[in-house]
Design an enzyme around this catalytic site. Structure first.
Site, mmCIF file in Angstrom:
data_model
loop_
_atom_site.group_PDB
_atom_site.id
_atom_site.type_symbol
_atom_site.label_atom_id
_atom_site.label_comp_id
_atom_site.label_asym_id
_atom_site.label_seq_id
_atom_site.Cartn_x
_atom_site.Cartn_y
_atom_site.Cartn_z
ATOM 1 N N SER A 1 0.760 -7.389 3.266
ATOM 2 C CA SER A 1 2.119 -7.441 3.823
ATOM 3 C C SER A 1 2.626 -8.827 4.155
ATOM 4 O O SER A 1 3.168 -9.073 5.232
ATOM 5 C CB SER A 1 2.224 -6.561 5.069
ATOM 6 O OG SER A 1 2.203 -5.241 4.695
ATOM 7 N N SER A 2 2.480 -9.750 3.212
ATOM 8 C CA SER A 2 3.051 -11.072 3.462
ATOM 9 C C SER A 2 4.575 -10.974 3.577
ATOM 10 O O SER A 2 5.191 -11.742 4.321
ATOM 11 C CB SER A 2 2.631 -12.060 2.375
ATOM 12 O OG SER A 2 2.948 -11.563 1.103
ATOM 13 N N GLU B 1 -2.808 6.499 4.236
ATOM 14 C CA GLU B 1 -2.116 5.747 3.173
ATOM 15 C C GLU B 1 -1.112 6.635 2.455
ATOM 16 O O GLU B 1 -1.424 7.782 2.120
ATOM 17 C CB GLU B 1 -3.167 5.219 2.190
ATOM 18 C CG GLU B 1 -2.845 3.876 1.616
ATOM 19 C CD GLU B 1 -2.840 2.776 2.674
ATOM 20 O OE1 GLU B 1 -1.754 2.461 3.180
ATOM 21 O OE2 GLU B 1 -3.916 2.239 2.972
ATOM 22 N N THR C 1 1.376 7.922 3.737
ATOM 23 C CA THR C 1 1.780 9.002 4.646
ATOM 24 C C THR C 1 3.043 8.617 5.414
ATOM 25 O O THR C 1 3.720 9.488 5.941
ATOM 26 C CB THR C 1 0.664 9.304 5.668
ATOM 27 O OG1 THR C 1 0.174 8.054 6.155
ATOM 28 C CG2 THR C 1 -0.469 10.089 5.070
ATOM 29 N N ASP C 2 3.346 7.306 5.504
ATOM 30 C CA ASP C 2 4.457 6.915 6.399
ATOM 31 C C ASP C 2 5.792 7.497 5.957
ATOM 32 O O ASP C 2 6.516 8.082 6.744
ATOM 33 C CB ASP C 2 4.512 5.388 6.645
ATOM 34 C CG ASP C 2 4.724 4.528 5.414
ATOM 35 O OD1 ASP C 2 4.655 5.043 4.282
ATOM 36 O OD2 ASP C 2 4.952 3.305 5.599
ATOM 37 N N ASP D 1 4.299 -1.173 7.644
ATOM 38 C CA ASP D 1 3.963 -2.604 7.628
ATOM 39 C C ASP D 1 4.687 -3.351 8.746
ATOM 40 O O ASP D 1 4.081 -4.114 9.502
ATOM 41 C CB ASP D 1 4.340 -3.227 6.276
ATOM 42 C CG ASP D 1 3.672 -2.508 5.116
ATOM 43 O OD1 ASP D 1 2.713 -1.756 5.370
ATOM 44 O OD2 ASP D 1 4.107 -2.692 3.977
ATOM 45 N N TYR E 1 5.467 3.118 -6.905
ATOM 46 C CA TYR E 1 5.723 3.509 -5.518
ATOM 47 C C TYR E 1 6.881 4.502 -5.403
ATOM 48 O O TYR E 1 6.756 5.578 -4.804
ATOM 49 C CB TYR E 1 6.012 2.246 -4.694
ATOM 50 C CG TYR E 1 6.051 2.450 -3.205
ATOM 51 C CD1 TYR E 1 4.878 2.457 -2.455
ATOM 52 C CD2 TYR E 1 7.257 2.623 -2.548
ATOM 53 C CE1 TYR E 1 4.920 2.631 -1.082
ATOM 54 C CE2 TYR E 1 7.305 2.791 -1.180
ATOM 55 C CZ TYR E 1 6.138 2.790 -0.446
ATOM 56 O OH TYR E 1 6.181 2.957 0.911
HETATM 57 C C1 GLA Z 1 3.263 -0.183 1.299
HETATM 58 C C2 GLA Z 1 4.537 0.198 2.054
HETATM 59 C C3 GLA Z 1 4.199 1.024 3.299
HETATM 60 C C4 GLA Z 1 3.289 2.206 2.960
HETATM 61 C C5 GLA Z 1 2.098 1.742 2.111
HETATM 62 C C6 GLA Z 1 1.254 2.885 1.634
HETATM 63 O O1 GLA Z 1 2.495 -1.052 2.064
HETATM 64 O O2 GLA Z 1 5.250 -0.953 2.423
HETATM 65 O O3 GLA Z 1 5.393 1.456 3.922
HETATM 66 O O4 GLA Z 1 4.000 3.222 2.331
HETATM 67 O O5 GLA Z 1 2.523 0.981 0.992
HETATM 68 O O6 GLA Z 1 0.608 3.503 2.694
#
Ligand code: GLA
Length: 393
Positions: free
Chosen positions: A129-130, A34, A36-37, A175, A225
């Site tokens: 992730s809707s 989490e 980390t992307d 996502d 974020y």
């Molecule tokens: C959201 C973002 C992702 C990722 C996560 C945290 O879902 O859209 O790209 O950074 O938060 O892991």
């Protein structure tokens, strides 16, 4: 359900159903890895069997008309293919608009309008992730309708771009990737720096994935974020004064411990620590799962949550209460927050025979602590975005 959606489509747009096509994009849940992307690390998400359906039919003019069953208070949103601008009043419809616009900017020819009805069964705003789901549903419908030569990976990237540039949310690639590339019964380990990926069969033996929604809404755009991204970038810059690295994903925890003194601000150091250790944990967790060690995987989920709570500070009272309630239960291999944090959902691996009592007990404890009621879903892992073949009846 699909036949019902088609009926609703016909009623909404007053058209015949002959050329109607149906597309689907799942939601996603991240098992570990989490935040980390965008730090060049690894993630390990999977696609769900709930998601967004799109019933669509081409038009002969250049108008795009969009309706969502989930937003009944918002009427049909109309726009011309020649005028795809972000408009606050268009609310949810800015997501498909952003994707169409991005495809066009990449040179894909979309020269005819269409009518589209969306329906999603992902709890909205829950961190499953809707928004990426509607983006990928739009991507696959554009490909299908206009015969575009776009592979899934480029559609994933264009969907992320639409979110970054058209919507203005600076998310990473996880996502859109999980939703585009997901595979039934598998989770996928993605290296977010190289975009190399491998599928792992989700062999949980006699256990299942249970998602619990805190029902505390999570606003990604106005959350912390971007602040976290900034803190990590600052830490990376300072580490780069001595280390030849492109991202925090390039260093091991040992290297981090040796060089962490370079990061001056204590908060930035904690953020970077999470990114580095979480990346290492993710790779280790996948090895454990492949070896059939579900308990070992679950233990790493627990460590992940603690790190998100104490070092990254993205959990909050509700997520902590729900996860801590889960940790106390028999038959829970692991439990952690999933997604961006600040509300939204937790993911737990729970022994099948204990699921009912888990839901009852963890749910009760959560309510006692927060006054909120959690929703629980035992979920299945499904495929990535695709066209659904209609059954001929
Ligand atoms: C959201 C973002 C992702 C990722 C996560 C945290 O879902 O859209 O790209 O950074 O938060 O892991």
């Amino acid at each position: 359900m699909i036949e019902n959606l088609i009926k609703q489509f016909i009623k909404t747009f007053h058209v015949s159903d002959e050329r109607t096509r149906v597309f689907f994009a799942p939601g996603r849940v991240n098992l570990i890895g989490e935040h980390t992307d965008y730090n060049g690390g690894h993630v390990f998400p999977c696609a769900l069997n709930i998601g967004t359906y799109a019933v669509v039919q081409k038009r002969i003019d250049k108008m795009v008309r969009m309706y969502s069953v989930n937003f009944e208070n918002i009427d049909i949103v109309e726009c011309s293919l020649d005028n795809l601008r972000y408009e606050a009043a268009h609310d949810w419809a800015n997501y498909p608009k952003g994707v169409i616009d991005t495809f066009k900017k990449h040179g894909y020819v979309i020269d005819q309008g269409f009518d589209v009805l969306f329906y999603g069964n992902i709890p909205n705003g829950a961190g499953l992730s809707s928004s990426a789901s509607i983006e990928l549903a739009t991507s696959v419908l554009l490909k299908g309708l206009f015969g575009l030569k776009a592979d899934m990976m480029s559609m994933v990237k264009m969907s992320q771009r639409a979110e970054n540039e058209f919507i203005g949310v600076n998310c990473g690639i996880m996502d859109q990737f999980a939703i585009g590339m997901g595979k039934e019964h598998h989770a996928v380990l993605l290296n977010c720096q190289t975009l190399d990926y491998t599928y792992s069969p989700l062999k949980l033996q006699d256990a299942s994935l249970v998602i619990a929604n805190t029902n505390k809404r999570r606003g990604l755009a106005d959350s912390k974020y971007n602040e976290r991204r900034g803190e990590c970038e600052r830490a990376l810059k300072q580490l780069q004064t001595e280390l030849h690295i492109k991202s925090l994903g390039d260093i091991t925890p040992e290297q981090f411990e040796q060089h962490k003194y370079l990061v001056q601000d204590e908060t930035d150091r904690k953020r970077a620590k999470h990114a580095v250790y979480e990346n290492a944990r993710t790779k280790e967790a996948v090895i454990k799962l492949r070896a059939g060690d579900v308990a070992g995987f679950g233990e790493l989920m627990k460590q992940s949550h603690k790190s998100l709570r104490d070092d990254y500070e993205v959990t909050g009272e509700e997520l902590d209460a729900l996860v801590e309630a889960a940790w106390m239960e028999e038959g829970v291999f692991g439990s952690r927050m999933t997604g961006a944090g600040f509300g939204g959902c937790t993911i737990s691996i729970v022994k099948n025979s204990e699921i009912d009592s888990f839901i009852e007990h963890a749910g009760r404890r959560y309510t006692e602590k927060t006054g909120l009621t959690a929703d629980f879903y035992v979920v299945q892992v499904g495929d990535g975005a695709k066209e659904l073949v209609r059954e001929i009846v």
